[in-house]
Design a protein around this motif. Structure first.
Motif, PDB file in Angstrom:
ATOM      1  N   TYR A 126       0.850  -1.198   0.000  1.00  0.00           N
ATOM      2  CA  TYR A 126       0.000   0.000   0.000  1.00  0.00           C
ATOM      3  C   TYR A 126       0.885   1.248   0.000  1.00  0.00           C
ATOM      4  O   TYR A 126       0.635   2.205  -0.741  1.00  0.00           O
ATOM      5  CB  TYR A 126      -0.903  -0.017   1.228  1.00  0.00           C
ATOM      6  CG  TYR A 126      -1.722   1.239   1.403  1.00  0.00           C
ATOM      7  CD1 TYR A 126      -3.024   1.326   0.921  1.00  0.00           C
ATOM      8  CD2 TYR A 126      -1.190   2.360   2.054  1.00  0.00           C
ATOM      9  CE1 TYR A 126      -3.772   2.493   1.079  1.00  0.00           C
ATOM     10  CE2 TYR A 126      -1.917   3.519   2.211  1.00  0.00           C
ATOM     11  CZ  TYR A 126      -3.207   3.575   1.719  1.00  0.00           C
ATOM     12  OH  TYR A 126      -3.940   4.730   1.862  1.00  0.00           O
ATOM     13  N   GLU A 127       1.930   1.214   0.815  1.00  0.00           N
ATOM     14  CA  GLU A 127       2.811   2.373   0.958  1.00  0.00           C
ATOM     15  C   GLU A 127       3.521   2.704  -0.362  1.00  0.00           C
ATOM     16  O   GLU A 127       3.669   3.872  -0.717  1.00  0.00           O
ATOM     17  CB  GLU A 127       3.843   2.116   2.056  1.00  0.00           C
ATOM     18  CG  GLU A 127       3.282   2.059   3.459  1.00  0.00           C
ATOM     19  CD  GLU A 127       2.568   0.748   3.769  1.00  0.00           C
ATOM     20  OE1 GLU A 127       2.781  -0.237   2.999  1.00  0.00           O
ATOM     21  OE2 GLU A 127       1.803   0.711   4.744  1.00  0.00           O
ATOM     22  N   LYS A 156       1.004   4.294  -2.765  1.00  0.00           N
ATOM     23  CA  LYS A 156       0.737   5.674  -2.345  1.00  0.00           C
ATOM     24  C   LYS A 156       1.908   6.576  -2.686  1.00  0.00           C
ATOM     25  O   LYS A 156       1.725   7.708  -3.179  1.00  0.00           O
ATOM     26  CB  LYS A 156       0.458   5.721  -0.848  1.00  0.00           C
ATOM     27  CG  LYS A 156       0.022   7.109  -0.371  1.00  0.00           C
ATOM     28  CD  LYS A 156      -0.316   7.109   1.110  1.00  0.00           C
ATOM     29  CE  LYS A 156      -0.774   8.504   1.547  1.00  0.00           C
ATOM     30  NZ  LYS A 156      -1.008   8.573   3.004  1.00  0.00           N
ATOM     31  N   GLU A 168       2.109   9.980  -4.931  1.00  0.00           N
ATOM     32  CA  GLU A 168       2.636  11.209  -4.335  1.00  0.00           C
ATOM     33  C   GLU A 168       3.797  11.785  -5.136  1.00  0.00           C
ATOM     34  O   GLU A 168       3.931  13.011  -5.262  1.00  0.00           O
ATOM     35  CB  GLU A 168       3.059  10.940  -2.888  1.00  0.00           C
ATOM     36  CG  GLU A 168       1.870  10.704  -1.954  1.00  0.00           C
ATOM     37  CD  GLU A 168       2.293  10.266  -0.567  1.00  0.00           C
ATOM     38  OE1 GLU A 168       3.477   9.884  -0.394  1.00  0.00           O
ATOM     39  OE2 GLU A 168       1.443  10.295   0.342  1.00  0.00           O
ATOM     40  N   LYS A 186      -6.664   1.211  -7.417  1.00  0.00           N
ATOM     41  CA  LYS A 186      -7.951   1.916  -7.315  1.00  0.00           C
ATOM     42  C   LYS A 186      -8.265   2.277  -5.870  1.00  0.00           C
ATOM     43  O   LYS A 186      -8.750   3.376  -5.580  1.00  0.00           O
ATOM     44  CB  LYS A 186      -9.071   1.039  -7.886  1.00  0.00           C
ATOM     45  CG  LYS A 186      -9.144   1.012  -9.391  1.00  0.00           C
ATOM     46  CD  LYS A 186     -10.364   0.208  -9.845  1.00  0.00           C
ATOM     47  CE  LYS A 186     -10.578   0.316 -11.338  1.00  0.00           C
ATOM     48  NZ  LYS A 186     -11.777  -0.451 -11.773  1.00  0.00           N
ATOM     49  N   LEU A 187      -7.991   1.344  -4.975  1.00  0.00           N
ATOM     50  CA  LEU A 187      -8.251   1.582  -3.550  1.00  0.00           C
ATOM     51  C   LEU A 187      -7.397   2.738  -3.036  1.00  0.00           C
ATOM     52  O   LEU A 187      -7.908   3.659  -2.376  1.00  0.00           O
ATOM     53  CB  LEU A 187      -7.944   0.304  -2.759  1.00  0.00           C
ATOM     54  CG  LEU A 187      -8.005   0.423  -1.233  1.00  0.00           C
ATOM     55  CD1 LEU A 187      -9.430   0.717  -0.784  1.00  0.00           C
ATOM     56  CD2 LEU A 187      -7.502  -0.864  -0.562  1.00  0.00           C
ATOM     57  N   VAL A 188      -6.123   2.701  -3.346  1.00  0.00           N
ATOM     58  CA  VAL A 188      -5.228   3.770  -2.886  1.00  0.00           C
ATOM     59  C   VAL A 188      -5.604   5.093  -3.536  1.00  0.00           C
ATOM     60  O   VAL A 188      -5.641   6.145  -2.877  1.00  0.00           O
ATOM     61  CB  VAL A 188      -3.755   3.411  -3.192  1.00  0.00           C
ATOM     62  CG1 VAL A 188      -2.838   4.556  -2.754  1.00  0.00           C
ATOM     63  CG2 VAL A 188      -3.359   2.113  -2.491  1.00  0.00           C
ATOM     64  N   ALA A 241      -8.512   6.098  -4.573  1.00  0.00           N
ATOM     65  CA  ALA A 241      -9.752   6.635  -3.983  1.00  0.00           C
ATOM     66  C   ALA A 241      -9.457   7.352  -2.667  1.00  0.00           C
ATOM     67  O   ALA A 241     -10.032   8.418  -2.377  1.00  0.00           O
ATOM     68  CB  ALA A 241     -10.749   5.495  -3.756  1.00  0.00           C
ATOM     69  N   GLN A 242      -8.543   6.806  -1.881  1.00  0.00           N
ATOM     70  CA  GLN A 242      -8.196   7.440  -0.601  1.00  0.00           C
ATOM     71  C   GLN A 242      -7.425   8.732  -0.816  1.00  0.00           C
ATOM     72  O   GLN A 242      -7.602   9.707  -0.079  1.00  0.00           O
ATOM     73  CB  GLN A 242      -7.407   6.448   0.251  1.00  0.00           C
ATOM     74  CG  GLN A 242      -8.270   5.265   0.681  1.00  0.00           C
ATOM     75  CD  GLN A 242      -7.483   4.191   1.417  1.00  0.00           C
ATOM     76  OE1 GLN A 242      -6.275   4.270   1.556  1.00  0.00           O
ATOM     77  NE2 GLN A 242      -8.187   3.178   1.900  1.00  0.00           N
ATOM     78  N   ILE A 243      -6.577   8.754  -1.846  1.00  0.00           N
ATOM     79  CA  ILE A 243      -5.842   9.984  -2.163  1.00  0.00           C
ATOM     80  C   ILE A 243      -6.795  11.079  -2.634  1.00  0.00           C
ATOM     81  O   ILE A 243      -6.637  12.259  -2.293  1.00  0.00           O
ATOM     82  CB  ILE A 243      -4.760   9.705  -3.218  1.00  0.00           C
ATOM     83  CG1 ILE A 243      -3.614   8.909  -2.573  1.00  0.00           C
ATOM     84  CG2 ILE A 243      -4.226  10.997  -3.832  1.00  0.00           C
ATOM     85  CD1 ILE A 243      -2.533   8.487  -3.525  1.00  0.00           C
ATOM     86  N   GLU A 297      -9.738  11.594  -1.609  1.00  0.00           N
ATOM     87  CA  GLU A 297     -10.393  12.169  -0.436  1.00  0.00           C
ATOM     88  C   GLU A 297      -9.546  13.284   0.161  1.00  0.00           C
ATOM     89  O   GLU A 297     -10.062  14.266   0.706  1.00  0.00           O
ATOM     90  CB  GLU A 297     -10.641  11.080   0.609  1.00  0.00           C
ATOM     91  CG  GLU A 297     -11.693  10.064   0.195  1.00  0.00           C
ATOM     92  CD  GLU A 297     -11.919   8.994   1.252  1.00  0.00           C
ATOM     93  OE1 GLU A 297     -11.300   9.098   2.338  1.00  0.00           O
ATOM     94  OE2 GLU A 297     -12.712   8.065   1.008  1.00  0.00           O
ATOM     95  N   GLU A 298      -8.230  13.149   0.038  1.00  0.00           N
ATOM     96  CA  GLU A 298      -7.320  14.149   0.575  1.00  0.00           C
ATOM     97  C   GLU A 298      -7.095  15.296  -0.413  1.00  0.00           C
ATOM     98  O   GLU A 298      -6.884  16.440  -0.008  1.00  0.00           O
ATOM     99  CB  GLU A 298      -5.970  13.492   0.899  1.00  0.00           C
ATOM    100  CG  GLU A 298      -6.060  12.341   1.896  1.00  0.00           C
ATOM    101  CD  GLU A 298      -4.749  11.580   2.001  1.00  0.00           C
ATOM    102  OE1 GLU A 298      -3.715  12.082   1.487  1.00  0.00           O
ATOM    103  OE2 GLU A 298      -4.747  10.483   2.583  1.00  0.00           O
TER     104      GLU A 298
END
Length: 286
Positions: free
Chosen positions: A62-63, A66, A70, A97-99, A101-103, A105-106
């Protein structure tokens, strides 16, 4: 600015991988009790391990995914196209896709589009190269993504000759009975991707030499009456015979009208499923 995020299963040649708008996230390998990013271990070490053991592949962390997003964002890319190895072969696409979607949000003003390549290795590299060409031509992200998805479904074809069925059997992609018979008779399957993005065997031949002849026949059939935009030739290992087969595929693609041909060793992720001695070709049509 439009950036491209992909995984290391895309097998981008160095000259493409190093351009600014591309970021590559490494997939993982598990060898015995040790886990490595694909960039942390050499092909030679993997081949040596495969003499006695069965390596496995794993999703990127995950990291790492992300961090890939970034890095593009920090370089000023506000629109990102994610191009991944076929979702039928790996959960990598869903993880991105999961990562993503979370990005979002930010950073809600970011735009992320996803393209399931429906393929692997050189096939993905051909799509990434096409994406770069469209970005540089000034096309907007919507048009680029439409063309990439259309190309993945209708204009891209890859063929691979797998030198051994041992590792496909270990990974559960072929039955033990079929693999045992194939190994005993020295059958080499010719594999392609179907329209669902899954691996399928379309032919087989006894021995690599005959398999290469059959692969060339498949290329001739597939390209008849079509104009090539680009092509790719990939292989695993560097023994004289494998390099000679790769050379024959390149020569045939040039005769079939390929204006340019990518060449590269396959990624470690494909190597652990196919073994050393794989040869393959990909074509992208106009």
């Amino acid at each position: 600015m439009i950036g491209i995020l992909c995984d290391s299963g895309s097998d981008l040649p160095p000259e493409l991988a190093k351009i600014d708008e591309i970021e590559i996230v490494p997939l993982k390998l598990i060898m015995g009790k040790k886990e490595y990013r694909e960039t942390e271990i050499s092909e030679k070490e993997i081949v040596e391990f495969m003499k006695t053991g069965i390596p496995r592949t794993s999703l990127p962390s995950y990291e790492d995914v992300k961090l890939g997003f970034e890095r593009l964002i920090n370089r000023g890319y506000k629109e990102i196209i994610v191009i991944n190895i076929s979702g039928k072969l790996s959960g990598t696409h869903n993880l991105f896709k999961l990562v993503g979607a979370q990005i979002l949000e930010e950073i809600p003003d970011l735009r992320i589009e996803y393209v399931d390549s429906m393929t692997l290795s050189g096939g993905i590299a051909l799509l990434v190269e096409l994406a770069v060409e469209m970005i540089e031509s000034g096309m907007d992200i919507r048009g680029i993504v439409f063309q990439l998805r259309k190309s993945a479904m209708e204009k891209l074809k890859i063929f691979l000759i797998v030198p051994t069925l041992r590792f496909l059997r270990a990974g559960g992609r072929i039955s033990k009975v079929s693999a045992s018979i194939g190994e005993a008779l020295n059958f080499k399957p010719i594999i392609t991707m179907n329209q669902e993005g899954d691996l399928v065997a379309i032919a087989k031949a006894r021995g690599m030499k005959r398999a290469v002849v059959k692969l060339i026949q498949k290329l001739e059939e597939e390209t008849k009456g079509k104009k090539l935009r680009a092509a790719a030739v990939y292989h695993s290992g560097s023994d004289k015979e494998t390099l000679e087969y790769a050379k024959k595929l390149k020569e045939k693609l040039l005769l079939l009208g390929a204006p340019k041909i990518m060449e590269r060793n396959i990624s470690s992720v494909l190597l652990v499923h196919a073994g050393s001695g794989l040869v393959g070709a990909g074509v992208l049509f106009m």
